[in-house]
Design a protein around this motif. Structure first.
Motif, PDB file in Angstrom:
ATOM      1  N   TRP A  37      25.988   5.488 -17.888  1.00 52.59           N
ATOM      2  CA  TRP A  37      27.404   5.639 -18.241  1.00 52.59           C
ATOM      3  C   TRP A  37      27.674   5.387 -19.721  1.00 52.59           C
ATOM      4  O   TRP A  37      28.530   6.048 -20.323  1.00 52.59           O
ATOM      5  N   LEU A  40      27.166   8.566 -21.414  1.00 50.56           N
ATOM      6  CA  LEU A  40      28.254   9.513 -21.136  1.00 50.56           C
ATOM      7  C   LEU A  40      29.499   9.165 -21.959  1.00 50.56           C
ATOM      8  O   LEU A  40      30.228  10.060 -22.408  1.00 50.56           O
ATOM      9  N   PHE A  53      41.791   8.195 -23.809  1.00 49.43           N
ATOM     10  CA  PHE A  53      42.198   7.319 -22.705  1.00 49.43           C
ATOM     11  C   PHE A  53      41.178   7.340 -21.571  1.00 49.43           C
ATOM     12  O   PHE A  53      41.041   6.372 -20.831  1.00 49.43           O
ATOM     13  N   ILE A  54      40.432   8.422 -21.469  1.00 51.60           N
ATOM     14  CA  ILE A  54      39.418   8.492 -20.423  1.00 51.60           C
ATOM     15  C   ILE A  54      38.222   7.613 -20.793  1.00 51.60           C
ATOM     16  O   ILE A  54      37.712   6.870 -19.960  1.00 51.60           O
ATOM     17  N   VAL A  58      36.700   4.277 -18.798  1.00 52.40           N
ATOM     18  CA  VAL A  58      35.301   4.089 -18.396  1.00 52.40           C
ATOM     19  C   VAL A  58      34.733   2.809 -19.012  1.00 52.40           C
ATOM     20  O   VAL A  58      34.100   2.002 -18.326  1.00 52.40           O
ATOM     21  N   TYR A 148      37.437  18.522 -10.870  1.00 54.20           N
ATOM     22  CA  TYR A 148      38.383  17.404 -10.838  1.00 54.20           C
ATOM     23  C   TYR A 148      39.245  17.440  -9.575  1.00 54.20           C
ATOM     24  O   TYR A 148      39.413  16.431  -8.891  1.00 54.20           O
ATOM     25  N   LEU A 152      38.154  14.048  -7.821  1.00 54.43           N
ATOM     26  CA  LEU A 152      38.903  12.895  -8.331  1.00 54.43           C
ATOM     27  C   LEU A 152      40.406  12.947  -8.091  1.00 54.43           C
ATOM     28  O   LEU A 152      41.030  11.924  -7.815  1.00 54.43           O
ATOM     29  N   HIS A 156      44.030  10.160  -7.519  1.00 52.16           N
ATOM     30  CA  HIS A 156      44.866   9.913  -8.689  1.00 52.16           C
ATOM     31  C   HIS A 156      46.335  10.228  -8.422  1.00 52.16           C
ATOM     32  O   HIS A 156      46.657  11.119  -7.632  1.00 52.16           O
ATOM     33  N   LEU A 160      49.023  10.796 -13.434  1.00 51.08           N
ATOM     34  CA  LEU A 160      47.677  10.829 -14.013  1.00 51.08           C
ATOM     35  C   LEU A 160      47.096  12.245 -13.977  1.00 51.08           C
ATOM     36  O   LEU A 160      46.468  12.704 -14.930  1.00 51.08           O
ATOM     37  N   VAL A 164      45.591  14.299 -17.116  1.00 50.94           N
ATOM     38  CA  VAL A 164      44.257  14.895 -17.137  1.00 50.94           C
ATOM     39  C   VAL A 164      44.355  16.385 -17.476  1.00 50.94           C
ATOM     40  O   VAL A 164      43.573  16.912 -18.261  1.00 50.94           O
ATOM     41  N   LEU A 171      38.900  19.989 -24.395  1.00 53.95           N
ATOM     42  CA  LEU A 171      37.469  20.182 -24.143  1.00 53.95           C
ATOM     43  C   LEU A 171      36.869  21.193 -25.112  1.00 53.95           C
ATOM     44  O   LEU A 171      37.515  22.159 -25.491  1.00 53.95           O
ATOM     45  N   PHE A 177      29.784  23.144 -26.167  1.00 54.35           N
ATOM     46  CA  PHE A 177      29.247  22.253 -25.149  1.00 54.35           C
ATOM     47  C   PHE A 177      27.718  22.315 -25.116  1.00 54.35           C
ATOM     48  O   PHE A 177      27.038  21.300 -25.130  1.00 54.35           O
ATOM     49  N   VAL A 181      24.800  19.512 -25.906  1.00 52.82           N
ATOM     50  CA  VAL A 181      23.765  19.166 -24.925  1.00 52.82           C
ATOM     51  C   VAL A 181      22.362  19.487 -25.458  1.00 52.82           C
ATOM     52  O   VAL A 181      21.410  18.758 -25.222  1.00 52.82           O
TER      53      VAL A 181
HETATM   54  C1  1PX Z   1      26.559  16.268 -20.482  1.00 51.65           C
HETATM   55  C2  1PX Z   1      28.013  16.094 -20.547  1.00 51.65           C
HETATM   56  C3  1PX Z   1      28.537  14.865 -20.041  1.00 51.65           C
HETATM   57  C4  1PX Z   1      30.012  14.776 -19.900  1.00 51.65           C
HETATM   58  C5  1PX Z   1      30.393  13.386 -19.678  1.00 51.65           C
HETATM   59  C6  1PX Z   1      31.729  13.191 -19.219  1.00 51.65           C
HETATM   60  C7  1PX Z   1      31.921  11.969 -18.410  1.00 51.65           C
HETATM   61  C8  1PX Z   1      33.330  11.865 -17.992  1.00 51.65           C
HETATM   62  C9  1PX Z   1      33.613  10.916 -16.964  1.00 51.65           C
HETATM   63  C10 1PX Z   1      35.047  10.780 -16.584  1.00 51.65           C
HETATM   64  C11 1PX Z   1      35.233   9.485 -15.948  1.00 51.65           C
HETATM   65  C12 1PX Z   1      36.553   9.200 -15.395  1.00 51.65           C
HETATM   66  C13 1PX Z   1      36.606   7.829 -14.777  1.00 51.65           C
HETATM   67  C14 1PX Z   1      37.702   7.706 -13.795  1.00 51.65           C
HETATM   68  C15 1PX Z   1      37.769   6.417 -13.049  1.00 51.65           C
HETATM   69  C16 1PX Z   1      39.093   6.441 -12.301  1.00 51.65           C
HETATM   70  O1  1PX Z   1      39.272   7.277 -11.437  1.00 51.65           O
HETATM   71  N1  1PX Z   1      39.993   5.544 -12.640  1.00 51.65           N
HETATM   72  C17 1PX Z   1      41.335   5.588 -12.128  1.00 51.65           C
HETATM   73  C18 1PX Z   1      41.534   4.606 -11.008  1.00 51.65           C
HETATM   74  O2  1PX Z   1      41.204   3.333 -11.423  1.00 51.65           O
HETATM   75  P1  1PX Z   1      42.022   2.108 -10.809  1.00 51.65           P
HETATM   76  O3  1PX Z   1      41.383   0.857 -11.417  1.00 51.65           O
HETATM   77  O4  1PX Z   1      43.446   2.273 -11.213  1.00 51.65           O
HETATM   78  O5  1PX Z   1      41.851   2.167  -9.314  1.00 51.65           O
HETATM   79  C19 1PX Z   1      42.241   5.346 -13.290  1.00 51.65           C
HETATM   80  O6  1PX Z   1      43.574   5.159 -12.888  1.00 51.65           O
HETATM   81  C20 1PX Z   1      42.114   6.553 -14.153  1.00 51.65           C
HETATM   82  C21 1PX Z   1      42.213   6.546 -15.483  1.00 51.65           C
HETATM   83  C22 1PX Z   1      42.128   7.780 -16.309  1.00 51.65           C
HETATM   84  C23 1PX Z   1      40.865   8.585 -16.113  1.00 51.65           C
HETATM   85  C24 1PX Z   1      41.073  10.018 -15.747  1.00 51.65           C
HETATM   86  C25 1PX Z   1      39.761  10.699 -15.462  1.00 51.65           C
HETATM   87  C26 1PX Z   1      39.729  12.189 -15.532  1.00 51.65           C
HETATM   88  C27 1PX Z   1      38.332  12.720 -15.549  1.00 51.65           C
HETATM   89  C28 1PX Z   1      38.167  14.210 -15.541  1.00 51.65           C
HETATM   90  C29 1PX Z   1      38.101  14.897 -16.875  1.00 51.65           C
HETATM   91  C30 1PX Z   1      37.005  14.476 -17.805  1.00 51.65           C
HETATM   92  C31 1PX Z   1      36.815  15.347 -18.987  1.00 51.65           C
HETATM   93  C32 1PX Z   1      35.486  15.171 -19.621  1.00 51.65           C
HETATM   94  C33 1PX Z   1      34.990  16.307 -20.389  1.00 51.65           C
HETATM   95  C34 1PX Z   1      33.565  16.652 -20.322  1.00 51.65           C
END
Ligand code: 1PX
Length: 229
Positions: A37, A40, A53-54, A58, A148, A152, A156, A160, A164, A171, A177, A181
């Motif tokens: 992680w 990432l 914010f994302i 993490v 998504y 996910l 959410h 949220l 997102v 992106l 991209f 990579v």
């Molecule tokens: C080789 C390429 C690698 C690309 C790596 C990208 C890694 C991205 C990982 C995204 C991780 C998101 C973590 C979300 C954890 C979560 O669901 N948290 C929520 C719930 O937590 P709680 O403590 O309240 O129960 C929290 O409310 C959410 C916060 C905002 C996160 C929104 C996540 C949207 C992720 C999808 C889009 C990612 C775009 C990445 C572009 C590659």
């Protein structure tokens, strides 16, 4: 500058971390998992402020698990293995025994925190698989949001999900991209070769992530923890 984007990110480090997170006994080594992680997060941080914010989210979750790990002295029962946060299963056993897992209310347990990362890993698995199968001109934002919505969005809030949606606009496009990579700028004639290598690395990474995801899923299922608030 665009050329520097993702310079520190190395997908092979993601691959190595998640591969070495799985032991012969199908245990998940937490430190390796968190290291995957960490890498990432570097990718996310290279995408700039809209995605900020994302990556904060993490990093917060990673920090929380590490803090719990530092603060947890091994009990007598656990003494043999030492660190109760060494593996996913030992963390689950330890937190259950210590009464740290709340099945009704939101808590700060490692189990519920890692469950969020676990669901996000599901998203990543779907997204990277789709990227690997994509062709020139496909929209990364579209691939990202399909994954998504499947993995996910169900967890959410409406607000949220809108945020997102906005973040996806930031992106990088497909070429960018693959550049991140596969490595930085290449001479024109080497590009095809580099993209093939990049795709291969991407495929292997998806496999590693899938293996970690499936084992983690089994452990959560076995402990009835898939819905921890
Ligand atoms: C080789 C390429 C690698 C690309 C790596 C990208 C890694 C991205 C990982 C995204 C991780 C998101 C973590 C979300 C954890 C979560 O669901 N948290 C929520 C719930 O937590 P709680 O403590 O309240 O129960 C929290 O409310 C959410 C916060 C905002 C996160 C929104 C996540 C949207 C992720 C999808 C889009 C990612 C775009 C990445 C572009 C590659």
């Amino acid at each position: 500058s665009r050329l520097c984007r993702g310079r520190d990110f190395q997908i092979h480090r993601v691959l190595t971390a998640f591969n070495s997170a799985v032991t012969g006994e199908r245990e998940i080594l937490l430190e390796r998992y968190l290291e995957g992680w960490d890498e990432l997060v570097k990718f996310l941080e290279s995408l700039g402020t809209v995605i900020g914010f994302i990556s904060q989210e993490v990093k917060g979750k990673l920090g929380l698990v590490r803090e719990l790990r530092r603060g947890a002295p091994a009990t007598e029962e656990e003494e043999e293995g030492g660190d109760p946060y060494r593996t996913l299963r030992s963390m689950m056993a330890h937190e259950l025994r210590a009464g740290l897992v709340d099945f009704r209310r939101q808590s700060l347990s490692g189990c519920r925190t890692l469950l969020r990362l676990h669901r996000a890993l599901h998203w990543l698995q779907l997204f990277l698989r789709a990227v690997g199968r994509s062709s020139a001109g496909d929209s990364m934002g579209a691939l990202c949001s399909v994954a998504y919505n499947q993995a996910l969005a169900p967890y959410h809030s409406w607000l949220l999900r809108q945020a997102v949606g906005v973040a996806l606009v930031a992106l990088p496009d497909r070429a960018e991209f693959f550049r991140i990579v596969c490595g930085v700028e290449e001479a024109e004639e080497e590009k095809g070769e580099r993209e093939r290598e990049g795709r291969q690395l991407l495929e292997r990474t998806v496999l590693a992530i899938t293996r970690v995801y499936n084992i983690t899923q089994e452990a959560y299922q076995a402990n009835g923890m898939l819905d921890l608030p």
